[in-house]
Design a protein around this motif. Structure first.
Motif, PDB file in Angstrom:
ATOM      1  N   GLN A 233     -14.495  43.343 -28.354  1.00  0.00           N
ATOM      2  CA  GLN A 233     -12.963  43.697 -28.452  1.00  0.00           C
ATOM      3  C   GLN A 233     -12.099  42.510 -28.557  1.00  0.00           C
ATOM      4  O   GLN A 233     -10.952  42.656 -28.759  1.00  0.00           O
ATOM      5  CB  GLN A 233     -12.643  44.732 -27.416  1.00  0.00           C
ATOM      6  N   GLY A 234     -12.717  41.279 -28.474  1.00  0.00           N
ATOM      7  CA  GLY A 234     -12.004  40.155 -28.311  1.00  0.00           C
ATOM      8  C   GLY A 234     -11.692  39.657 -26.978  1.00  0.00           C
ATOM      9  O   GLY A 234     -10.744  38.782 -26.858  1.00  0.00           O
ATOM     10  N   VAL A 235     -12.134  40.067 -25.724  1.00  0.00           N
ATOM     11  CA  VAL A 235     -11.537  39.825 -24.611  1.00  0.00           C
ATOM     12  C   VAL A 235     -12.256  38.854 -24.066  1.00  0.00           C
ATOM     13  O   VAL A 235     -13.611  38.656 -24.226  1.00  0.00           O
ATOM     14  CB  VAL A 235     -11.741  41.035 -23.683  1.00  0.00           C
ATOM     15  N   SER A 236     -11.705  37.822 -23.465  1.00  0.00           N
ATOM     16  CA  SER A 236     -12.596  36.833 -22.998  1.00  0.00           C
ATOM     17  C   SER A 236     -13.054  37.109 -21.488  1.00  0.00           C
ATOM     18  O   SER A 236     -12.304  37.494 -20.885  1.00  0.00           O
ATOM     19  CB  SER A 236     -11.616  35.330 -22.820  1.00  0.00           C
ATOM     20  N   VAL A 237     -14.251  37.127 -21.186  1.00  0.00           N
ATOM     21  CA  VAL A 237     -14.641  37.550 -19.810  1.00  0.00           C
ATOM     22  C   VAL A 237     -15.480  36.391 -19.055  1.00  0.00           C
ATOM     23  O   VAL A 237     -16.344  35.650 -19.671  1.00  0.00           O
ATOM     24  CB  VAL A 237     -15.859  38.616 -20.167  1.00  0.00           C
ATOM     25  N   GLU A 238     -15.107  36.007 -17.917  1.00  0.00           N
ATOM     26  CA  GLU A 238     -15.731  34.777 -17.175  1.00  0.00           C
ATOM     27  C   GLU A 238     -16.007  35.759 -15.863  1.00  0.00           C
ATOM     28  O   GLU A 238     -15.255  36.291 -15.137  1.00  0.00           O
ATOM     29  CB  GLU A 238     -14.658  33.709 -16.845  1.00  0.00           C
ATOM     30  N   PRO A 239     -17.065  34.981 -15.271  1.00  0.00           N
ATOM     31  CA  PRO A 239     -17.449  35.434 -13.853  1.00  0.00           C
ATOM     32  C   PRO A 239     -16.485  34.935 -12.975  1.00  0.00           C
ATOM     33  O   PRO A 239     -16.011  33.753 -13.009  1.00  0.00           O
ATOM     34  CB  PRO A 239     -18.742  34.764 -13.525  1.00  0.00           C
TER      35      PRO A 239
END
Ligand code: SF4
Ligand code: SF4
Length: 136
Positions: A68-74
């Motif tokens: 969806q274009g979301v940046s995901v980081e731990p």
């Protein structure tokens, strides 16, 4: 139960989309929102904990967010507090909006609840002794 703490950063066009609803409904994920900064027409930031009995559901939910274009980081950083040097002045508690840092009402000593910390780093400059730091 598998759990994962992640930081989501999303563009203004995504701010009003029901992403967390989709994670619950489509991927059967339980969501604990640890921090949210969502302003209409500005980029948003969410720190959440996802849980499900299956790692695969968590991975599928994260893939969906990225698509969806979301940046995901731990959420991989941690706060380190040098308890031995602390003078229990309480200055850091004033900026800790998650209540991870708080004064024990019986001992009047600082306590740190690591599980509540969202690593916003606000407490780092707030400590006059500079005994709070971030580790990676
Ligand atoms: S980084 Fe510091 S201010 Fe932010 S939530 Fe953690 S303990 Fe509180
Ligand atoms: S601001 Fe620093 S010295 Fe004061 S209570 Fe917090 S950690 Fe301790």
């Amino acid at each position: 139960m598998a759990k994962r703490r992640i930081v989501l950063t999303f563009p203004p066009s995504m701010v009003e989309k029901p992403l967390t609803y989709r994670l619950v409904k489509d991927f059967d994920l339980a969501i604990n929102i640890l921090y949210a900064r969502i302003v209409p027409r500005e980029s948003g930031r969410l720190v959440i904990e996802l849980s499900n009995s299956s790692e695969e559901n968590i991975n599928a939910g994260i893939r969906f967010l990225e698509e969806q274009g979301v940046s995901v980081e731990p959420l991989s950083k941690e706060i380190r507090w040098d308890e031995k040097e602390c003078i229990n002045c309480g200055a850091c508690t004033a900026v800790c909006h998650s209540d991870a840092l708080y004064m024990n009402p019986e001992t009047w000593k600082l306590e740190f609840d690591k599980d509540k910390c969202i690593v916003c780093e606000m407490c780092v400059p707030a400590c006059p002794l500079r005994i709070i730091s971030v580790t990676f």
